[in-house]
Design an enzyme around this catalytic site. Structure first.
Site, short mmCIF file in Angstrom:
data_model
loop_
_atom_site.label_atom_id
_atom_site.label_comp_id
_atom_site.label_asym_id
_atom_site.label_seq_id
_atom_site.Cartn_x
_atom_site.Cartn_y
_atom_site.Cartn_z
N HIS A 131 0.82 -1.21 0.00
CA HIS A 131 0.00 0.00 0.00
C HIS A 131 0.86 1.26 0.00
O HIS A 131 1.65 1.48 0.93
CB HIS A 131 -0.88 -0.03 1.27
CG HIS A 131 -1.83 1.10 1.39
ND1 HIS A 131 -1.88 1.93 2.48
CD2 HIS A 131 -2.82 1.52 0.55
CE1 HIS A 131 -2.85 2.80 2.34
NE2 HIS A 131 -3.43 2.58 1.17
N HIS A 189 -0.79 10.97 -1.84
CA HIS A 189 -2.09 10.57 -1.29
C HIS A 189 -2.98 11.74 -0.91
O HIS A 189 -4.14 11.82 -1.30
CB HIS A 189 -1.89 9.67 -0.07
CG HIS A 189 -3.19 9.27 0.56
ND1 HIS A 189 -3.79 10.03 1.56
CD2 HIS A 189 -4.03 8.24 0.32
CE1 HIS A 189 -4.93 9.46 1.91
NE2 HIS A 189 -5.10 8.37 1.18
O1 G3P Z 1 -6.06 0.83 -1.91
C1 G3P Z 1 -6.92 1.09 -0.87
C2 G3P Z 1 -6.64 2.33 -0.10
O2 G3P Z 1 -5.51 2.97 -0.61
C3 G3P Z 1 -7.75 3.29 -0.06
O3 G3P Z 1 -7.57 4.26 0.92
O4 G3P Z 1 -7.02 6.48 1.72
O5 G3P Z 1 -5.26 4.76 1.64
O6 G3P Z 1 -6.10 5.77 -0.45
P1 G3P Z 1 -6.44 5.37 0.95
CA CA Z 2 -4.89 4.67 -2.13
#
Ligand code: G3P
Ligand code: CA
Length: 291
Positions: free
Chosen positions: A40, A82
């Site tokens: 992630h 992000h």
């Molecule tokens: O890939 C799932 C996740 O990234 C969604 O939430 O806020 O981390 O982008 P966020």
């Molecule tokens: Ca994400």
């Protein structure tokens, strides 16, 4: 009829004989027997999120799949970050003290390139940058990685879907191999996911969130995955997702996020998810190998 249903029907036709047929293509994201592990924002527990260092770290640790977040600068350059502001993950307040509220969309690519996106995480990452999407694609290509790309805050960036697809095409990521094995485009915005599907129907897509089961048939028209927070799902919800076929005639899949500990990894594997998105891919891999 997909394979899970076919297996059940075959067992029924055999009149209750003691025969258990495999339920593949469960986990068809990987083609293997267990949930795929996705790093992630890169291996973001170990290197600053969404930097080239974070995807290199995932690569060093042996993980093929990475996730990222794509937004756009004031002068129209796609960048990987992000938050919709630059404050948490860069030194923007120091470099541009008068530019509050430091939104990504208010800075040019050249201005963002000046920022340090690594020091907040640790001294050894000082000098890491917010990558442009082009730089990022070059690196994932070089590393032979696979990508879950999130279009972040698409309502702020009209036309970002077409622009992103154009860049992916130029980077060689819309050929048959990438479409089949190496790319998923996701968003929290159903409109954005639908736009991606309509523009390039061959692209595998994912809708982030936990929509009601009643809404799944409508989403299955244009999305291949429903990617939900692990705190919001259950065995029944995962089974409901798998019961519908997506636009490519295969059962909908689910990659769940953000699972960072052993207990949660084992719990969601028990739900039969297709993938686990995690900041700690090593922890999840260990948990699932002993599962
Ligand atoms: O890939 C799932 C996740 O990234 C969604 O939430 O806020 O981390 O982008 P966020
Ligand atoms: Ca994400």
């Amino acid at each position: 009829m997909h394979a899970r249903v076919a297996a059940a029907s075959t067992a029924a036709l055999l009149g209750g004989a003691v025969l258990i047929l495999p339920t593949s293509p469960a986990h068809s994201v990987t083609g293997s027997g267990g949930p795929v592990v996705v790093s992630h924002r890169g291996a973001s527990a170990y290197a600053p999120e969404n930097t080239l260092a974070a995807i290199d770290k995932a690569d060093d640790m042996g993980f093929r799949w990475v996730e990222n977040d794509v937004q756009r600068t004031r002068d129209g350059v796609l960048v990987v970050i992000h938050d919709d502001t630059l404050t948490r993950t860069t030194n923007v307040e120091e470099v541009y003290p008068r530019r509050s509220p430091w939104k990504v969309k208010d800075f040019t690519a050249k201005e963002i390139a000046r920022l340090d996106a690594g020091s907040w995480f640790g001294r050894r990452y000082a000098g890491a940058h917010v990558p442009t999407l082009e730089q990022y694609m070059n690196r994932v290509s070089r590393n032979h990685q696979k990508l879950v790309m999130e279009i972040k805050n698409p309502e702020l960036y009209p036309g970002i879907e077409r622009q992103t697809l154009k860049l992916l095409n130029n980077a060689g990521w819309l050929d048959a191999d990438h479409l089949r094995n190496r790319l998923i485009v996701q968003s929290f915005s159903p409109a954005s996911v639908r736009t991606v599907h309509n523009l390039r129907p061959g692209v595998k897509t994912a809708l982030l969130g936990t929509p009601s089961v009643a809404d799944l048939p409508a989403y299955a028209e244009f999305t291949d995955q429903i990617n939900s927070s692990y705190t919001s799902i259950s065995t029944g919800y995962v089974a409901a997702i798998h019961a519908f076929d997506g636009p490519h005639g295969k059962p909908l899949e689910i990659l769940t996020w953000t699972v960072n500990d052993t207990a949660a990894a084992r719990r969601v594997a028990g739900y039969d998810v297709d993938g686990v998105i995690t900041n700690r891919p090593d922890v999840v891999r260990r948990a699932l190998s002993a599962y």
